[in-house]
Design a protein around this motif. Structure first.
Motif, PDB file in Angstrom:
ATOM      1  N   VAL A   7      54.952   3.379  -1.955  1.00 51.68           N
ATOM      2  CA  VAL A   7      56.142   3.924  -2.606  1.00 51.68           C
ATOM      3  C   VAL A   7      57.199   4.148  -1.534  1.00 51.68           C
ATOM      4  CG1 VAL A   7      57.107   5.823  -3.958  1.00 51.68           C
ATOM      5  CG2 VAL A   7      54.765   5.051  -4.400  1.00 51.68           C
ATOM      6  N   THR A   8      58.393   3.645  -1.792  1.00 48.85           N
ATOM      7  CA  THR A   8      59.520   3.854  -0.897  1.00 48.85           C
ATOM      8  C   THR A   8      60.765   4.094  -1.740  1.00 48.85           C
ATOM      9  OG1 THR A   8      60.614   3.030   1.106  1.00 48.85           O
ATOM     10  CG2 THR A   8      60.181   1.428  -0.645  1.00 48.85           C
ATOM     11  N   ALA A   9      61.827   4.538  -1.109  1.00 47.25           N
ATOM     12  CA  ALA A   9      63.063   4.814  -1.835  1.00 47.25           C
ATOM     13  C   ALA A   9      64.243   4.335  -1.009  1.00 47.25           C
ATOM     14  CB  ALA A   9      63.199   6.310  -2.109  1.00 47.25           C
ATOM     15  N   VAL A  10      65.256   3.833  -1.695  1.00 49.49           N
ATOM     16  CA  VAL A  10      66.484   3.411  -1.026  1.00 49.49           C
ATOM     17  C   VAL A  10      67.652   3.698  -1.954  1.00 49.49           C
ATOM     18  CG1 VAL A  10      66.292   1.005  -1.798  1.00 49.49           C
ATOM     19  CG2 VAL A  10      67.583   1.538   0.257  1.00 49.49           C
ATOM     20  N   TYR A  11      68.681   4.330  -1.403  1.00 51.06           N
ATOM     21  CA  TYR A  11      69.877   4.675  -2.178  1.00 51.06           C
ATOM     22  C   TYR A  11      71.077   4.008  -1.549  1.00 51.06           C
ATOM     23  CZ  TYR A  11      66.589   8.166  -3.647  1.00 51.06           C
ATOM     24  OH  TYR A  11      65.472   8.777  -4.109  1.00 51.06           O
ATOM     25  N   GLY A  12      71.946   3.472  -2.388  1.00 51.95           N
ATOM     26  CA  GLY A  12      73.111   2.790  -1.866  1.00 51.95           C
ATOM     27  C   GLY A  12      72.701   1.505  -1.173  1.00 51.95           C
ATOM     28  N   SER A  62      71.912   8.102  -9.882  1.00 52.58           N
ATOM     29  CA  SER A  62      72.636   8.863  -8.866  1.00 52.58           C
ATOM     30  C   SER A  62      72.840  10.290  -9.344  1.00 52.58           C
ATOM     31  CB  SER A  62      73.986   8.219  -8.573  1.00 52.58           C
ATOM     32  OG  SER A  62      73.793   6.949  -8.002  1.00 52.58           O
ATOM     33  N   LYS A  63      72.986  10.482 -10.655  1.00 54.57           N
ATOM     34  CA  LYS A  63      73.151  11.827 -11.217  1.00 54.57           C
ATOM     35  C   LYS A  63      71.914  12.670 -10.921  1.00 54.57           C
ATOM     36  CE  LYS A  63      74.708  15.101 -14.008  1.00 54.57           C
ATOM     37  NZ  LYS A  63      74.445  16.321 -13.329  1.00 54.57           N
ATOM     38  N   ALA A  64      70.727  12.091 -11.066  1.00 53.58           N
ATOM     39  CA  ALA A  64      69.495  12.829 -10.774  1.00 53.58           C
ATOM     40  C   ALA A  64      69.472  13.253  -9.311  1.00 53.58           C
ATOM     41  CB  ALA A  64      68.275  11.984 -11.109  1.00 53.58           C
ATOM     42  N   LEU A  65      69.958  12.388  -8.439  1.00 52.76           N
ATOM     43  CA  LEU A  65      69.993  12.733  -7.019  1.00 52.76           C
ATOM     44  C   LEU A  65      71.019  13.823  -6.752  1.00 52.76           C
ATOM     45  CD1 LEU A  65      69.790   9.166  -5.501  1.00 52.76           C
ATOM     46  CD2 LEU A  65      67.963  10.842  -5.733  1.00 52.76           C
ATOM     47  N   ASP A  66      72.150  13.769  -7.451  1.00 51.15           N
ATOM     48  CA  ASP A  66      73.182  14.788  -7.274  1.00 51.15           C
ATOM     49  C   ASP A  66      72.705  16.154  -7.733  1.00 51.15           C
ATOM     50  OD1 ASP A  66      74.886  12.878  -6.276  1.00 51.15           O
ATOM     51  OD2 ASP A  66      75.935  12.585  -8.174  1.00 51.15           O
ATOM     52  N   ASP A  67      71.768  16.185  -8.676  1.00 56.38           N
ATOM     53  CA  ASP A  67      71.271  17.450  -9.200  1.00 56.38           C
ATOM     54  C   ASP A  67      70.323  18.173  -8.244  1.00 56.38           C
ATOM     55  OD1 ASP A  67      72.744  17.147 -11.478  1.00 56.38           O
ATOM     56  OD2 ASP A  67      71.067  16.410 -12.694  1.00 56.38           O
ATOM     57  N   ILE A  68      69.895  17.509  -7.193  1.00 52.09           N
ATOM     58  CA  ILE A  68      69.003  18.149  -6.230  1.00 52.09           C
ATOM     59  C   ILE A  68      69.821  19.150  -5.430  1.00 52.09           C
ATOM     60  CG2 ILE A  68      67.476  17.794  -4.259  1.00 52.09           C
ATOM     61  CD1 ILE A  68      67.091  14.924  -5.339  1.00 52.09           C
ATOM     62  N   ASN A  77      69.454  16.915   2.883  1.00 53.48           N
ATOM     63  CA  ASN A  77      69.658  16.419   1.522  1.00 53.48           C
ATOM     64  C   ASN A  77      69.020  15.048   1.330  1.00 53.48           C
ATOM     65  OD1 ASN A  77      71.082  18.640   0.543  1.00 53.48           O
ATOM     66  ND2 ASN A  77      72.977  17.873   1.423  1.00 53.48           N
ATOM     67  N   LEU A  78      69.122  14.193   2.343  1.00 57.48           N
ATOM     68  CA  LEU A  78      68.526  12.865   2.259  1.00 57.48           C
ATOM     69  C   LEU A  78      67.002  12.963   2.144  1.00 57.48           C
ATOM     70  CD1 LEU A  78      68.893   9.799   2.368  1.00 57.48           C
ATOM     71  CD2 LEU A  78      68.762   9.961   4.849  1.00 57.48           C
ATOM     72  N   VAL A  79      66.397  13.806   2.965  1.00 56.56           N
ATOM     73  CA  VAL A  79      64.943  13.980   2.911  1.00 56.56           C
ATOM     74  C   VAL A  79      64.534  14.544   1.555  1.00 56.56           C
ATOM     75  CG1 VAL A  79      62.993  15.243   3.896  1.00 56.56           C
ATOM     76  CG2 VAL A  79      64.678  14.177   5.406  1.00 56.56           C
ATOM     77  N   ALA A  80      65.263  15.537   1.058  1.00 55.05           N
ATOM     78  CA  ALA A  80      64.943  16.114  -0.253  1.00 55.05           C
ATOM     79  C   ALA A  80      65.069  15.063  -1.356  1.00 55.05           C
ATOM     80  CB  ALA A  80      65.862  17.296  -0.533  1.00 55.05           C
ATOM     81  N   SER A  81      66.087  14.224  -1.285  1.00 57.30           N
ATOM     82  CA  SER A  81      66.266  13.161  -2.275  1.00 57.30           C
ATOM     83  C   SER A  81      65.095  12.193  -2.246  1.00 57.30           C
ATOM     84  CB  SER A  81      67.567  12.395  -2.008  1.00 57.30           C
ATOM     85  OG  SER A  81      68.669  13.233  -2.156  1.00 57.30           O
ATOM     86  N   LYS A  82      64.656  11.852  -1.048  1.00 54.41           N
ATOM     87  CA  LYS A  82      63.539  10.915  -0.908  1.00 54.41           C
ATOM     88  C   LYS A  82      62.259  11.520  -1.494  1.00 54.41           C
ATOM     89  CE  LYS A  82      62.377  10.217   3.257  1.00 54.41           C
ATOM     90  NZ  LYS A  82      62.284   9.757   4.636  1.00 54.41           N
ATOM     91  N   LEU A  83      61.994  12.772  -1.201  1.00 53.91           N
ATOM     92  CA  LEU A  83      60.799  13.423  -1.742  1.00 53.91           C
ATOM     93  C   LEU A  83      60.874  13.516  -3.264  1.00 53.91           C
ATOM     94  CD1 LEU A  83      60.271  16.245   0.901  1.00 53.91           C
ATOM     95  CD2 LEU A  83      59.024  14.081   0.683  1.00 53.91           C
TER      96      LEU A  83
END
Length: 126
Positions: A7-12, A62-68, A77-83
């Motif tokens: 499992v990995t994550a990438v934004y933008g 992106s909205k879900a990520l903004d809600d963190i 914030n980046l680490v929290a988004s990834k988790l």
């Protein structure tokens, strides 16, 4: 070795080149593990599933990520988004035997057997 899911994550688009290197390195493993890529870009998701047959592209808005709500530096914030994204992947795909969470800028040569003996293993940057 038993069935693995990466499992990995990438934004933008900033880490997309790194993601390509990770996916290429995983495609050379035997057996090739299933890979879940959590992303916020529909075009990227389509391209990933077209290029790599073992990839599941899991959109996270992106909205879900903004809600963190995390206080601190952009890195925090980046680490929290990834988790958060990794958690969403687990919630969406619950019947996984072995899961390995990797940063998109990782290159894998093999999945070591010792990973099946521990619940959690991590690396630390010095």
């Amino acid at each position: 070795m038993d069935s693995w899911t990466i499992v990995t994550a990438v934004y933008g688009t900033k880490h997309v080149p790194y993601l390509g290197s990770l996916l290429e390195s995983l495609s050379r493993l035997n057996p090739v593990p299933s890979t879940v890529v959590v992303h916020d870009n529909a075009a990227l998701g389509r391209e990933l599933t077209r290029t790599y047959q073992n990839v599941i592209a899991l959109p996270l808005s992106s909205k879900a990520l903004d809600d963190i709500d995390v206080k601190g530096s952009p890195r925090v914030n980046l680490v929290a988004s990834k988790l958060h994204a990794w958690g969403a992947a687990i919630d969406t795909l619950p019947d996984l035997t072995y899961v390995c969470f990797l940063d998109a800028d990782t290159i894998v040569r093999s999945l070591p057997d010792f990973l099946t003996r521990y619940d959690v293993a991590y690396t630390r940057r010095e």
